[in-house]
Design a protein around this motif. Structure first.
Motif, PDB file in Angstrom:
ATOM      1  N   ASP A 112       3.800   2.387   7.564  1.00 35.61           N
ATOM      2  CA  ASP A 112       3.578   2.337   6.112  1.00 35.61           C
ATOM      3  C   ASP A 112       3.787   0.925   5.591  1.00 35.61           C
ATOM      4  N   GLN A 113       4.883   0.300   6.027  1.00 34.53           N
ATOM      5  CA  GLN A 113       5.199  -1.035   5.531  1.00 34.53           C
ATOM      6  C   GLN A 113       4.187  -2.066   6.015  1.00 34.53           C
ATOM      7  N   THR A 146       7.428   6.175  -0.085  1.00 31.95           N
ATOM      8  CA  THR A 146       8.639   5.484   0.357  1.00 31.95           C
ATOM      9  C   THR A 146       9.838   5.912  -0.476  1.00 31.95           C
ATOM     10  N   ILE A 172       9.496  -5.242   6.485  1.00 31.80           N
ATOM     11  CA  ILE A 172      10.135  -4.535   5.371  1.00 31.80           C
ATOM     12  C   ILE A 172      10.823  -5.525   4.438  1.00 31.80           C
ATOM     13  N   CYS A 175       7.579   2.293   9.428  1.00 27.65           N
ATOM     14  CA  CYS A 175       7.162   0.970   9.909  1.00 27.65           C
ATOM     15  C   CYS A 175       5.662   0.768   9.728  1.00 27.65           C
ATOM     16  N   ASN A 207       8.226  -7.500   2.444  1.00 26.25           N
ATOM     17  CA  ASN A 207       7.641  -6.721   1.341  1.00 26.25           C
ATOM     18  C   ASN A 207       8.566  -6.706   0.133  1.00 26.25           C
TER      19      ASN A 207
END
Length: 394
Positions: free
Chosen positions: A226-227, A262, A128, A224, A131
């Protein structure tokens, strides 16, 4: 059946776990969970010891001088919650429907533990942060509304988006499912909605069986995953800038879809994963209901709900949450203005004029199919709303 102080109750089997501020009571037959303060737990403990209500009331009043101790009212509430089996030896006729999740038990807990353990949870947090740093260093990674339109034909754009979005939703939910299974608990996948969007959602009610700290991972598991997916997309875009336009376009749709989802996680007027995380961290398990009740004093369009009750130690947290609630509403409007309204305008401005040119024009049929897709998505949304409203009727 009238309840008096001379009444003697027999309760259904209950499992009681101490939580951050109060206690979580699980009714074993139905799988329902309830939050109760210590005074209620003390009363239940005495009821289970076959102590009459009048003796319980006399016993609790000196222990809780600041509380209004009314055992008749408390007993009536237990009956309404379906926790009472017998009153003075007479069995209550109550139908118990066990809607607790039972699925995905075929998935070994070891598989869940492979993805969610002490090492991987720290790794997901690092992803995270990475990103965020990538976006700061490379602002061109941020999506725009045009990223949705890869092809000239709107039908292909919608089908591509729906396919990618469905794949990402399944990936997100499997994050939750794997996290639940890592504790050996069952899971259930349901269909729901978020505003105008049909979504899948995992029933995380078994999380109440776990201590608060362990529940955090269950709520964050989908984000998590998704990231992780968006990190893969960022890495591919930066590593292969000269790749085909189709490849870059698909990566752009992935980033756009996850980016918007998000942001919606931060809209605290909806019960998103981050909302449940905040409930769990604060120990206030009716933040939305109590926040709406607090805001209704100043905002007349918010309906008051007299059934909600804020504990005294939660009042400050509810006030803070109410500001995040309003911020989430503003955030939603911003997303609609920046992304969805331009996308809808572009899509319909490109397709609707083609309906005036029937015949062999392929874009005419593209417009027809696009409108059909719109109707299908709208139908699914209406079904989801209907199902949601029906489930609120008891």
């Amino acid at each position: 059946m009238n309840i008096t102080l001379k009444s003697q109750l027999t309760l259904h089997p209950l499992t009681i776990r101490e939580d951050k501020k109060h206690y979580i009571v699980e009714e074993s037959l139905s799988g329902d969970f309830f939050e109760m303060p210590k005074i209620c737990i003390d009363a239940i403990d005495l009821i289970n010891k076959d102590v009459p209500l009048d003796y319980i009331e006399q016993n609790l009043k000196p222990q809780y001088p600041e509380e209004e101790v009314d055992l008749v009212e408390f007993a009536e509430q237990l009956v309404e919650l379906g926790l009472v089996k017998e009153i003075d030896g007479e069995t209550l006729q109550v139908t118990k429907n066990n809607d607790s999740p039972r699925g995905f038990t075929w998935l070994s807990p070891k598989v869940g533990q492979f993805f969610f353990n002490k090492v991987t949870t720290k790794l997901f947090m690092a992803i995270i942060i990475l990103n965020i740093l990538l976006v700061i260093v490379n602002p061109q990674l941020l999506p725009t509304y045009q990223d949705l339109f890869i092809f000239d034909a709107m039908t292909f754009n919608i089908l591509t988006f729906m396919g990618i979005s469905l794949l990402l939703i399944v990936t997100h939910e499997f994050g939750h499912i794997l996290a639940v299974r890592s504790h050996g608990l069952p899971a259930k996948l349901e269909v729901g909605h978020r505003l105008l969007f049909v979504v899948f959602q995992t029933d995380l009610s078994p999380a109440w069986k776990l201590p608060p700290k362990q529940r955090n991972v269950l709520y964050l598991a989908g984000i998590c995953f998704d990231q992780l997916m968006i990190l893969i997309a960022f890495t591919l875009k930066l590593s292969f800038p000269e790749a085909s336009s189709l490849f870059i376009g698909i990566l752009g749709v992935v980033v756009l879809d996850i980016f918007i989802k998000t942001i919606y996680q931060c809209c605290f007027y909806m019960k998103t994963d981050i909302y449940y995380l905040c409930e769990n961290l604060t120990g206030c398990y009716n933040l939305m209901e109590n926040g709406r009740q607090y805001l209704s004093k100043w905002l007349p369009f918010i309906k008051q709900d007299s059934s909600t009750e804020t504990f005294e130690d939660e009042a400050r947290i509810v006030r803070i949450y109410s500001f995040f609630y309003l911020g989430g509403v503003l955030l939603t409007f911003s997303i609609f203005i920046i992304y969805f309204i331009p996308q809808l305008y572009y899509a319909y401005s490109q397709t609707l004029p083609e309906l005036l040119h029937p015949g062999g024009n392929p874009f005419f049929w593209d417009a027809v199919v696009f409108l059909g897709q719109t109707i299908l998505i709208g139908s699914l949304l209406i079904y989801s709303w209907h199902k949601s409203n029906t489930s609120r009727t008891y």
